[in-house]
Design a protein around this motif. Sequence first.
Motif, PDB file in Angstrom:
ATOM      1  N   ARG A 302      -4.231  37.163 -39.250  1.00  0.00           N
ATOM      2  CA  ARG A 302      -5.297  37.964 -39.879  1.00  0.00           C
ATOM      3  C   ARG A 302      -4.746  39.316 -40.335  1.00  0.00           C
ATOM      4  O   ARG A 302      -5.169  39.854 -41.361  1.00  0.00           O
ATOM      5  N   PHE A 303      -3.814  39.867 -39.577  1.00  0.00           N
ATOM      6  CA  PHE A 303      -3.172  41.125 -39.982  1.00  0.00           C
ATOM      7  C   PHE A 303      -2.385  40.921 -41.280  1.00  0.00           C
ATOM      8  O   PHE A 303      -2.487  41.731 -42.213  1.00  0.00           O
ATOM      9  N   LEU A 304      -1.613  39.836 -41.352  1.00  0.00           N
ATOM     10  CA  LEU A 304      -0.876  39.533 -42.584  1.00  0.00           C
ATOM     11  C   LEU A 304      -1.833  39.300 -43.752  1.00  0.00           C
ATOM     12  O   LEU A 304      -1.550  39.705 -44.884  1.00  0.00           O
ATOM     13  N   LEU A 305      -2.956  38.656 -43.470  1.00  0.00           N
ATOM     14  CA  LEU A 305      -3.961  38.448 -44.513  1.00  0.00           C
ATOM     15  C   LEU A 305      -4.469  39.782 -45.046  1.00  0.00           C
ATOM     16  O   LEU A 305      -4.638  39.956 -46.258  1.00  0.00           O
ATOM     17  N   GLY A 306      -4.688  40.737 -44.145  1.00  0.00           N
ATOM     18  CA  GLY A 306      -5.150  42.061 -44.570  1.00  0.00           C
ATOM     19  C   GLY A 306      -4.145  42.760 -45.465  1.00  0.00           C
ATOM     20  O   GLY A 306      -4.527  43.465 -46.402  1.00  0.00           O
ATOM     21  N   LEU A 307      -2.847  42.575 -45.190  1.00  0.00           N
ATOM     22  CA  LEU A 307      -1.815  43.163 -46.040  1.00  0.00           C
ATOM     23  C   LEU A 307      -1.900  42.603 -47.461  1.00  0.00           C
ATOM     24  O   LEU A 307      -1.720  43.330 -48.442  1.00  0.00           O
ATOM     25  N   ALA A 308      -2.169  41.297 -47.572  1.00  0.00           N
ATOM     26  CA  ALA A 308      -2.272  40.675 -48.897  1.00  0.00           C
ATOM     27  C   ALA A 308      -3.550  41.093 -49.606  1.00  0.00           C
ATOM     28  O   ALA A 308      -3.532  41.475 -50.781  1.00  0.00           O
ATOM     29  N   VAL A 309      -4.670  41.035 -48.877  1.00  0.00           N
ATOM     30  CA  VAL A 309      -5.966  41.368 -49.484  1.00  0.00           C
ATOM     31  C   VAL A 309      -6.006  42.822 -49.938  1.00  0.00           C
ATOM     32  O   VAL A 309      -6.711  43.169 -50.897  1.00  0.00           O
ATOM     33  N   ALA A 310      -5.223  43.685 -49.274  1.00  0.00           N
ATOM     34  CA  ALA A 310      -5.188  45.102 -49.649  1.00  0.00           C
ATOM     35  C   ALA A 310      -4.771  45.301 -51.096  1.00  0.00           C
ATOM     36  O   ALA A 310      -5.095  46.324 -51.711  1.00  0.00           O
ATOM     37  N   GLY A 311      -4.035  44.346 -51.659  1.00  0.00           N
ATOM     38  CA  GLY A 311      -3.631  44.473 -53.055  1.00  0.00           C
ATOM     39  C   GLY A 311      -4.670  43.979 -54.039  1.00  0.00           C
ATOM     40  O   GLY A 311      -4.539  44.202 -55.248  1.00  0.00           O
ATOM     41  N   LEU A 312      -5.728  43.335 -53.557  1.00  0.00           N
ATOM     42  CA  LEU A 312      -6.703  42.726 -54.460  1.00  0.00           C
ATOM     43  C   LEU A 312      -7.779  43.707 -54.919  1.00  0.00           C
ATOM     44  O   LEU A 312      -8.024  43.861 -56.121  1.00  0.00           O
ATOM     45  N   ASN A 313      -8.431  44.370 -53.965  1.00  0.00           N
ATOM     46  CA  ASN A 313      -9.534  45.261 -54.342  1.00  0.00           C
ATOM     47  C   ASN A 313      -9.114  46.381 -55.290  1.00  0.00           C
ATOM     48  O   ASN A 313      -9.776  46.605 -56.319  1.00  0.00           O
ATOM     49  N   PRO A 314      -8.035  47.141 -54.983  1.00  0.00           N
ATOM     50  CA  PRO A 314      -7.647  48.191 -55.928  1.00  0.00           C
ATOM     51  C   PRO A 314      -7.239  47.642 -57.282  1.00  0.00           C
ATOM     52  O   PRO A 314      -7.480  48.283 -58.312  1.00  0.00           O
ATOM     53  N   SER A 315      -6.624  46.448 -57.310  1.00  0.00           N
ATOM     54  CA  SER A 315      -6.229  45.866 -58.595  1.00  0.00           C
ATOM     55  C   SER A 315      -7.446  45.527 -59.436  1.00  0.00           C
ATOM     56  O   SER A 315      -7.473  45.777 -60.648  1.00  0.00           O
ATOM     57  N   VAL A 316      -8.471  44.956 -58.805  1.00  0.00           N
ATOM     58  CA  VAL A 316      -9.715  44.666 -59.521  1.00  0.00           C
ATOM     59  C   VAL A 316     -10.320  45.940 -60.080  1.00  0.00           C
ATOM     60  O   VAL A 316     -10.720  46.011 -61.253  1.00  0.00           O
ATOM     61  N   ASN A 317     -10.380  46.996 -59.256  1.00  0.00           N
ATOM     62  CA  ASN A 317     -10.982  48.258 -59.706  1.00  0.00           C
ATOM     63  C   ASN A 317     -10.188  48.903 -60.837  1.00  0.00           C
ATOM     64  O   ASN A 317     -10.766  49.449 -61.785  1.00  0.00           O
ATOM     65  N   VAL A 318      -8.854  48.872 -60.734  1.00  0.00           N
ATOM     66  CA  VAL A 318      -8.014  49.453 -61.787  1.00  0.00           C
ATOM     67  C   VAL A 318      -8.229  48.721 -63.107  1.00  0.00           C
ATOM     68  O   VAL A 318      -8.350  49.340 -64.182  1.00  0.00           O
ATOM     69  N   LEU A 319      -8.294  47.394 -63.060  1.00  0.00           N
ATOM     70  CA  LEU A 319      -8.461  46.617 -64.290  1.00  0.00           C
ATOM     71  C   LEU A 319      -9.848  46.813 -64.886  1.00  0.00           C
ATOM     72  O   LEU A 319      -9.997  46.845 -66.114  1.00  0.00           O
TER      73      LEU A 319
END
Length: 412
Positions: A302-319
């Motif tokens: 779950r910790f590793l999953l959080g590291l990956a998901v951390a790149g999704l939300n800001p990328s969506v917002n930036v785009l």
Amino acid sequence: MLVCWFGMFVTSVGMSQIAPVLPLYIKHLGIDNSASIAQLSGLAFGVTYIISALFSPLWGLAADRVGRKPMLLRASLGMAVVICSMGLAQNVYELVGLRLLQGIITGYSTACTTLIATQTEKEHAGWALGTLSTASIAGGLLGPIIGGGIEESLGLQNVFFLTGALLLIVFLTTMFFVKESFTRQGKEMLQMRDIWQRIPDKSLTVVLSVTYFIITLALYSIEPVVTIYVTQLTTDMTHVALLAGMAFSASGLASIIAAPRLGKLSDKIGAQKVMLIALVVAGVIFLPQAFVQNPWQLMGLRFLLGLAVAGLNPSVNVLIKKITPSALTGRVFGFTISAGYLGVFGGSVLGGQVAAWWGIRYIFFITSALLLLNAVWVYATMFRKLNRQEEAISQNERSEGITACNRSNRGD
């Protein structure tokens, strides 16, 4: 920036902290039947997110018309009053009604994301939105363990009173320290159809909203059954609740660490690249969670999953910031945040139903498949398109630079 981060964290905690204490509080309010407690707990938890999904676009519209700071003040003060009132509820129907009212008045995340997106320079947008997204993710994922900790040490009602007090602090710090340079663009009241017609790239907007929905659905799919799953993985029954809270919240801790760094990376290499890689990695990490042998392995994954998901939300917002006119930014962020709220509700429902019909391990298989299918869709519809656009812009800039250099050499 710091005030907005703190405000988003506390408001996200306010949305989610009630989850572990709901059954206890409903029993405290006079409901003894276990089936009724389960039904009312689900209703009280889910109604806030469903109503928030409906009202977020409206608050986004209001933010575009009157400014983002007034929306921050409205949401923080309103939630402070409503959450404190939950601690004074006399019966379960008052509690459900207050949770519904909380969904109506929320909107801090929409206004805060829009404020940061519109006030931040383009070259730093990824870092700023990445840092900000850690607040929302961490608040939502750490909220249950915070609520459980307050209940265990201070009592049921103090969960609501303490959260309300923190929201009142958010209101005061927002009032005195948040600055906004706001210019209202246009006086007309746009209908939903008019807003949609003014969005330049509708297909990308749809892809981003659906992706945001899938992200939150994936994160919350395990929430209804995480305690049951931990029970299956351990023989120590004395700390099951604590272990379950740690397993669910591990991804939130990882996101706090990774999101600002991945936001900076998206500024350098492109948000679409970070988003595609993060979707694939998150989809892959879900699979081994179905085969863990103890709670600590689950926490690590779950910790590793959080590291990956951390790149999704800001990328969506930036785009979204990149493809949306500034006059419509608040409304479009409202749509995507609504998609996120629906993802929370949908993930909880999906996880519970899949576990009931096929077993808990199938939750991870189905969620992994959804993320990987989403990655394929993102690659086919958005990734190549944005890469071609960036390459064209870069080529034009190089051509202009060569032309300017030639003119300078000729003495023009």
